[in-house]
Write a protein that holds these residues in place. Structure first.
Motif, short mmCIF file in Angstrom:
data_model
loop_
_atom_site.label_atom_id
_atom_site.label_comp_id
_atom_site.label_asym_id
_atom_site.label_seq_id
_atom_site.Cartn_x
_atom_site.Cartn_y
_atom_site.Cartn_z
N LYS A 159 0.73 -0.90 0.20
CA LYS A 159 -0.28 -0.24 0.05
C LYS A 159 0.26 1.04 -0.18
O LYS A 159 0.68 2.26 -0.74
CB LYS A 159 -1.19 -0.09 0.49
N GLN A 160 1.94 0.95 0.60
CA GLN A 160 2.72 2.29 0.62
C GLN A 160 2.92 2.42 -0.30
O GLN A 160 3.61 3.91 -0.88
CB GLN A 160 3.83 2.32 1.67
N LYS A 161 3.55 1.52 -1.27
CA LYS A 161 4.87 1.98 -2.26
C LYS A 161 3.58 2.62 -3.65
O LYS A 161 3.79 3.03 -4.00
CB LYS A 161 4.90 0.17 -2.47
N GLU A 162 1.98 1.84 -3.50
CA GLU A 162 1.63 2.05 -4.20
C GLU A 162 1.01 3.60 -4.11
O GLU A 162 0.67 4.89 -5.06
CB GLU A 162 0.05 1.17 -4.53
N GLU A 163 1.06 4.30 -2.09
CA GLU A 163 0.39 5.21 -2.33
C GLU A 163 2.16 6.48 -3.02
O GLU A 163 1.99 7.94 -3.80
CB GLU A 163 0.63 5.83 -0.62
N LYS A 164 3.15 6.09 -3.05
CA LYS A 164 4.43 7.14 -3.22
C LYS A 164 3.91 6.85 -4.78
O LYS A 164 4.15 7.97 -4.70
CB LYS A 164 5.57 6.16 -3.01
N GLU A 165 3.72 5.67 -5.29
CA GLU A 165 3.60 5.81 -7.40
C GLU A 165 2.35 7.01 -7.46
O GLU A 165 2.69 7.95 -8.01
CB GLU A 165 3.56 4.46 -7.34
N ILE A 166 1.41 6.52 -6.31
CA ILE A 166 0.30 7.79 -6.85
C ILE A 166 0.96 9.14 -7.01
O ILE A 166 0.66 10.16 -7.82
CB ILE A 166 -1.00 7.55 -6.11
N GLU A 167 1.67 9.60 -5.70
CA GLU A 167 1.80 10.41 -5.65
C GLU A 167 3.33 11.64 -6.32
O GLU A 167 3.44 12.02 -6.56
CB GLU A 167 3.30 10.77 -4.10
N GLU A 168 4.12 10.48 -6.87
CA GLU A 168 4.58 10.63 -7.67
C GLU A 168 4.91 10.83 -9.27
O GLU A 168 4.11 11.91 -9.87
CB GLU A 168 6.04 9.78 -7.99
N ALA A 169 3.22 9.92 -10.02
CA ALA A 169 2.45 10.67 -10.86
C ALA A 169 2.38 11.53 -10.65
O ALA A 169 2.02 12.57 -11.80
CB ALA A 169 1.88 9.40 -10.67
N LYS A 170 1.33 11.92 -9.38
CA LYS A 170 0.64 13.53 -9.23
C LYS A 170 2.36 14.97 -9.12
O LYS A 170 1.55 15.36 -9.97
CB LYS A 170 0.02 13.50 -8.38
N ALA A 171 3.00 14.36 -8.87
CA ALA A 171 3.95 15.70 -8.97
C ALA A 171 4.48 15.31 -10.40
O ALA A 171 4.93 16.92 -10.96
CB ALA A 171 5.57 15.25 -8.12
N ARG A 172 5.01 14.72 -11.06
CA ARG A 172 5.07 14.43 -12.24
C ARG A 172 3.87 15.09 -13.48
O ARG A 172 4.48 15.75 -14.12
CB ARG A 172 5.47 13.38 -12.85
N GLU A 173 2.86 15.03 -13.13
CA GLU A 173 1.59 15.47 -14.32
C GLU A 173 1.82 17.21 -13.36
O GLU A 173 1.67 17.98 -14.37
CB GLU A 173 0.49 14.85 -12.91
N SER A 174 1.56 17.66 -12.74
CA SER A 174 1.68 19.00 -12.08
C SER A 174 2.39 19.63 -12.73
O SER A 174 2.68 20.72 -13.35
CB SER A 174 1.71 18.77 -10.78
N ALA A 175 4.68 19.55 -12.64
CA ALA A 175 5.56 19.81 -13.13
C ALA A 175 5.42 19.99 -15.04
O ALA A 175 5.65 21.02 -15.24
CB ALA A 175 6.23 18.98 -12.68
N ALA A 176 4.72 18.76 -15.28
CA ALA A 176 4.34 18.80 -16.96
C ALA A 176 3.24 20.24 -17.34
O ALA A 176 3.15 21.46 -18.10
CB ALA A 176 3.48 17.95 -17.36
#
Length: 122
Positions: A86-103
């Motif tokens: 679950k922690q790994k999935e949450e971290k991946e979601i946060e990273e995806a959101k960060a990449r999306e907001s940066a883009a």
């Protein structure tokens, strides 16, 4: 009746609980399955003669599986695995959101600028 991904320690604890004579060989593995060498190495040999009331290998496996399900060490290990996943999935979601907001931020900052040739100076 079945247990998903039992470890060698689970099998050994179940045999100890059922009072079966057994030997853990931690460095043995199935040669044509490289995954078993790395993820869950070893094997457990059980003396079928010491297993009272069990006449064949399938009966032994079913008794061991029934015992493993209720073991506290197994339950704790499975819960730890679930929380890590679950922690790994949450971290991946946060990273995806960060990449999306940066883009989005980089594309919006470039869209505000006027692109043109401008005046040529002689």
């Amino acid at each position: 009746e079945c247990v998903e991904e039992p470890s060698i320690l689970d099998l050994s604890d179940a045999c100890r609980t059922l009072n079966y004579r057994h030997v853990v060989e931690p460095w043995k593995g199935f040669p044509s399955d490289p995954e078993s060498r790395w993820n869950n190495p070893g094997r457990v040999k059980v003396d079928l003669m010491s297993a009272k009331g069990v006449s064949n290998k399938m009966g032994l496996i079913k008794e061991i599986a029934a015992t493993i399900v209720d073991m506290p060490t197994r339950i704790q290990r499975v819960q730890e695995k679930i929380t890590k996943q679950k922690q790994k999935e949450e971290k991946e979601i946060e990273e995806a959101k960060a990449r999306e907001s940066a883009a989005n931020a980089s594309s919006s900052s470039t869209s505000n600028k006027k692109k043109g040739k401008g005046k040529k100076r002689r």
